[in-house]
Design an enzyme around this catalytic site. Structure first.
Site, short mmCIF file in Angstrom:
data_model
loop_
_atom_site.label_atom_id
_atom_site.label_comp_id
_atom_site.label_asym_id
_atom_site.label_seq_id
_atom_site.Cartn_x
_atom_site.Cartn_y
_atom_site.Cartn_z
N GLY A 45 5.71 -10.38 -10.44
CA GLY A 45 6.95 -10.58 -9.68
C GLY A 45 7.88 -11.62 -10.31
O GLY A 45 8.02 -11.70 -11.54
N ILE A 46 8.47 -12.41 -9.46
CA ILE A 46 9.47 -13.37 -9.92
C ILE A 46 8.84 -14.39 -10.87
O ILE A 46 9.43 -14.75 -11.89
CB ILE A 46 10.12 -14.08 -8.71
CG1 ILE A 46 10.94 -13.06 -7.88
CG2 ILE A 46 11.01 -15.23 -9.16
CD1 ILE A 46 11.47 -13.59 -6.56
N ASP A 81 -5.99 -21.85 -7.20
CA ASP A 81 -5.27 -21.78 -5.93
C ASP A 81 -4.50 -23.09 -5.77
O ASP A 81 -5.09 -24.17 -5.79
CB ASP A 81 -6.28 -21.59 -4.77
CG ASP A 81 -5.58 -21.34 -3.46
OD1 ASP A 81 -4.47 -21.90 -3.25
OD2 ASP A 81 -6.12 -20.59 -2.63
N ALA A 90 4.96 -19.90 -6.44
CA ALA A 90 3.94 -19.21 -5.63
C ALA A 90 4.38 -19.19 -4.17
O ALA A 90 4.87 -20.19 -3.65
CB ALA A 90 2.60 -19.93 -5.76
N TYR A 98 7.57 -18.55 7.63
CA TYR A 98 8.12 -18.49 6.27
C TYR A 98 9.46 -19.26 6.19
O TYR A 98 9.69 -20.05 5.28
CB TYR A 98 8.31 -17.02 5.91
CG TYR A 98 8.80 -16.73 4.51
CD1 TYR A 98 7.95 -16.80 3.42
CD2 TYR A 98 10.13 -16.38 4.29
CE1 TYR A 98 8.40 -16.50 2.14
CE2 TYR A 98 10.59 -16.09 3.01
CZ TYR A 98 9.72 -16.15 1.94
OH TYR A 98 10.18 -15.87 0.67
P1 NAD Z 1 4.85 -11.86 -5.19
O1 NAD Z 1 4.01 -11.71 -3.98
O2 NAD Z 1 5.16 -10.65 -6.01
O3 NAD Z 1 4.26 -12.98 -6.15
C1 NAD Z 1 3.80 -14.23 -5.65
C2 NAD Z 1 2.74 -14.76 -6.58
O4 NAD Z 1 2.28 -16.01 -6.02
C3 NAD Z 1 1.54 -13.82 -6.66
O5 NAD Z 1 1.17 -13.59 -7.99
C4 NAD Z 1 0.46 -14.56 -5.88
O6 NAD Z 1 -0.85 -14.29 -6.32
C5 NAD Z 1 0.87 -16.01 -6.13
N1 NAD Z 1 0.27 -16.91 -5.13
C6 NAD Z 1 0.22 -16.73 -3.80
N2 NAD Z 1 -0.48 -17.74 -3.22
C7 NAD Z 1 -0.88 -18.56 -4.22
C8 NAD Z 1 -1.65 -19.75 -4.25
N3 NAD Z 1 -2.15 -20.27 -3.13
N4 NAD Z 1 -1.87 -20.33 -5.45
C9 NAD Z 1 -1.38 -19.79 -6.58
N5 NAD Z 1 -0.65 -18.66 -6.61
C10 NAD Z 1 -0.41 -18.04 -5.44
O7 NAD Z 1 6.20 -12.56 -4.65
P2 NAD Z 1 7.64 -12.64 -5.31
O8 NAD Z 1 8.53 -11.69 -4.60
O9 NAD Z 1 7.57 -12.62 -6.80
O10 NAD Z 1 8.08 -14.09 -4.79
C11 NAD Z 1 8.00 -15.27 -5.57
C12 NAD Z 1 8.63 -16.42 -4.81
O11 NAD Z 1 9.97 -16.09 -4.46
C13 NAD Z 1 7.92 -16.74 -3.49
O12 NAD Z 1 7.94 -18.12 -3.27
C14 NAD Z 1 8.78 -16.05 -2.47
O13 NAD Z 1 8.65 -16.63 -1.19
C15 NAD Z 1 10.15 -16.25 -3.06
N6 NAD Z 1 11.17 -15.31 -2.60
C16 NAD Z 1 11.07 -13.98 -2.90
C17 NAD Z 1 12.08 -13.13 -2.45
C18 NAD Z 1 12.07 -11.67 -2.76
O14 NAD Z 1 13.00 -10.97 -2.34
N7 NAD Z 1 11.11 -11.13 -3.48
C19 NAD Z 1 13.13 -13.62 -1.68
C20 NAD Z 1 13.18 -14.97 -1.38
C21 NAD Z 1 12.19 -15.81 -1.86
#
Ligand code: NAD
Length: 437
Positions: free
Chosen positions: A209-210, A252, A278, A342
């Site tokens: 992801g991001i 973690d 994360a 959240y």
């Molecule tokens: P995703 O779920 O695709 O990726 C999140 C990653 O964080 C995963 O690889 C997961 O394993 C890791 N992670 C989760 N808990 C963890 C922990 N305790 N320790 C270490 N790693 C951990 O999510 P994403 O969409 O790529 O989002 C990334 C960030 O962007 C997040 O903080 C999310 O809240 C934020 N965000 C995303 C969006 C969106 O539209 N996708 C919008 C606003 C904010």
């Protein structure tokens, strides 16, 4: 599921239907590629009234560019000298004749100064620029963006990295935003095309992801990366780190000894860029939300960010000139049904950034900023119910979701050592989402 709507509205029948029904027509956004790193057209500079700047703007060619005959790829309006309501007429006069000629996916950047606490006429005029830019961003269309930069001092030297970002295809999904600069002297960087050369970055949640996109863009900009993700991320983490010649760190982030284990994994025990990406969701309306879902989201998305930042700063593990970039969300600004946990955590990130930034700069020489993504196409948003997902994609000025790389580019800009004048900012990467606008 991939967004098929822009492809549909790009076809003849799709265009016809969208026009007849008044539906949004998202334009393809121009993003950075190695072959086309620039916007590819002239940048036109205009001034409203008498500029308050004491020198030339770095990276912005002088007026002559406008005479080349090409459509401008970008327009910069220096409105730093606008200090009265009457002076706002100059803003209209400067941009009205130009705005239609800006190329698709072009950029409009207005430069202003902080609204004064002592002069309410100056404050009114400078605040007016915000309403102006936010409205222009909504009406300009064609993948164009408009943003306002408030300078912290009349010396424009500190605007370099911000203008480089906003006047490039790297800011494709940043529109209708205000970036406030402090007057700090920029830390500088040797080569603007590899500003992070010789620097170490840690990205949490980097397996996919991001986070994976952030790690990739930081490596493109010259950094060595340590990619942290939960041990369960296994193959994804190994693949991402391997592709980027980075170090995988299965950990973690909520582990009590997370900071020590991070320092142990860093070359020399130190880093320059700390990206808290994360994050998890456990969506339920408050009335149905178990305490466990509340606790999990607050712990991963907020408490772990506070704890690891504190521990790494206290240990002196973040080198001077470095930066912390945390991940908020527009949900933390606007609120969202089913996301009290959240949104609380993400709003908490904003509080953390605003409070810590001045102290971290003074005591450690480190900036602290956040990105606030809007709707970004990832596995997290693919899990959102269809109608809400469709609303998230369309309810912004660019009428489409962003890509992970858009958040990554914004993160890289904030992490750039030339961005030391950018501190305590929450930069929305949301295509000017109507949520919390
Ligand atoms: P995703 O779920 O695709 O990726 C999140 C990653 O964080 C995963 O690889 C997961 O394993 C890791 N992670 C989760 N808990 C963890 C922990 N305790 N320790 C270490 N790693 C951990 O999510 P994403 O969409 O790529 O989002 C990334 C960030 O962007 C997040 O903080 C999310 O809240 C934020 N965000 C995303 C969006 C969106 O539209 N996708 C919008 C606003 C904010």
């Amino acid at each position: 599921m991939a967004d098929r709507y822009p492809t549909f509205t790009g076809t003849g029948p799709g265009r016809f239907l969208a026009r007849r029904l008044g539906l949004p027509r998202p334009a393809p956004l121009r993003r950075w590629t190695p072959d086309a790193p620039d916007l590819g057209g002239p940048v036109v500079l205009r001034t409203a009234g008498v500029s308050a700047l004491t020198g030339p703007l770095p990276g912005v060619p002088a007026q002559e560019a406008s005479r080349s005959g090409d459509r401008p790829a970008a327009v910069v309006l220096d409105a730093t000298g606008v200090a009265t309501a009457a002076g706002l007429a100059e803003v209209h006069a400067a941009l009205h004749p130009l705005v239609r000629s800006v190329a698709e996916s072009g950029r409009i950047v207005v430069l202003g100064t902080r609204p004064s606490a002592d002069d309410h006429h100056q404050a009114a005029a400078q605040q007016a620029l915000e309403g102006f830019v936010r409205s222009l961003a909504k009406e300009t269309g064609g993948g164009r963006t408009a943003n306002l930069v408030r300078l912290g001092s009349p010396d424009p030297a500190h605007t370099g990295s911000t203008l480089r970002f906003l006047l490039s295809s790297r800011s494709a999904y940043v529109s209708g935003q205000v970036v406030e600069l402090t007057g700090a002297v920029p830390g500088g960087s040797g080569d603007p095309s590899r500003p992070l050369a010789g620097r170490t970055a840690l990205v949490t949640g980097a397996a996919r992801g991001i986070g994976a996109a952030v790690a990739e863009v930081l490596v493109r900009d010259g950094a060595q990366v340590v990619c942290l993700d939960v041990p369960g991320a296994g193959d994804d983490l190994a693949r991402t780190a391997g592709r980027l010649r980075g170090t995988p760190l299965p950990l973690d982030i909520t582990a009590p000894d997370a900071a020590e284990r991070i320092m142990a994994a860093l070359p020399g025990g130190e880093l320059d860029v700390l990206v808290h990406n994360a994050g998890i969701t456990r969506d339920r309306r408050l009335a149905n939300m178990p305490a466990e879902s509340w606790a999990q989201v607050l712990t991963v998305n907020l408490a772990a960010v506070l704890d690891t930042t504190d521990a790494l700063l206290k240990a002196g593990a973040v080198r001077r000139g470095g930066g912390v970039v945390a991940t908020a969300s527009i949900a933390g600004i606007a609120g969202n049904t089913g996301q009290t946990n959240y949104a609380a955590a993400k709003a908490g990130i904003i509080g953390l950034v605003r409070s810590l930034a001045p102290r971290a700069a003074a005591e450690h020489g480190v900036t602290v900023n956040a990105v606030a993504p809007g709707f970004i196409e990832t596995r997290m948003t693919a899990a959102v119910p269809l109608l809400i997902r469709e609303a998230g994609r369309r309810m912004n000025s660019l009428a489409q979701g962003g890509l992970p790389v858009d958040v990554a580019e914004a993160t890289a800009y904030l992490a750039d050592p030339a961005s030391t004048a950018v501190n305590g900012q929450v930069l929305r990467v949301c295509g000017q989402s109507l949520l919390g606008a």
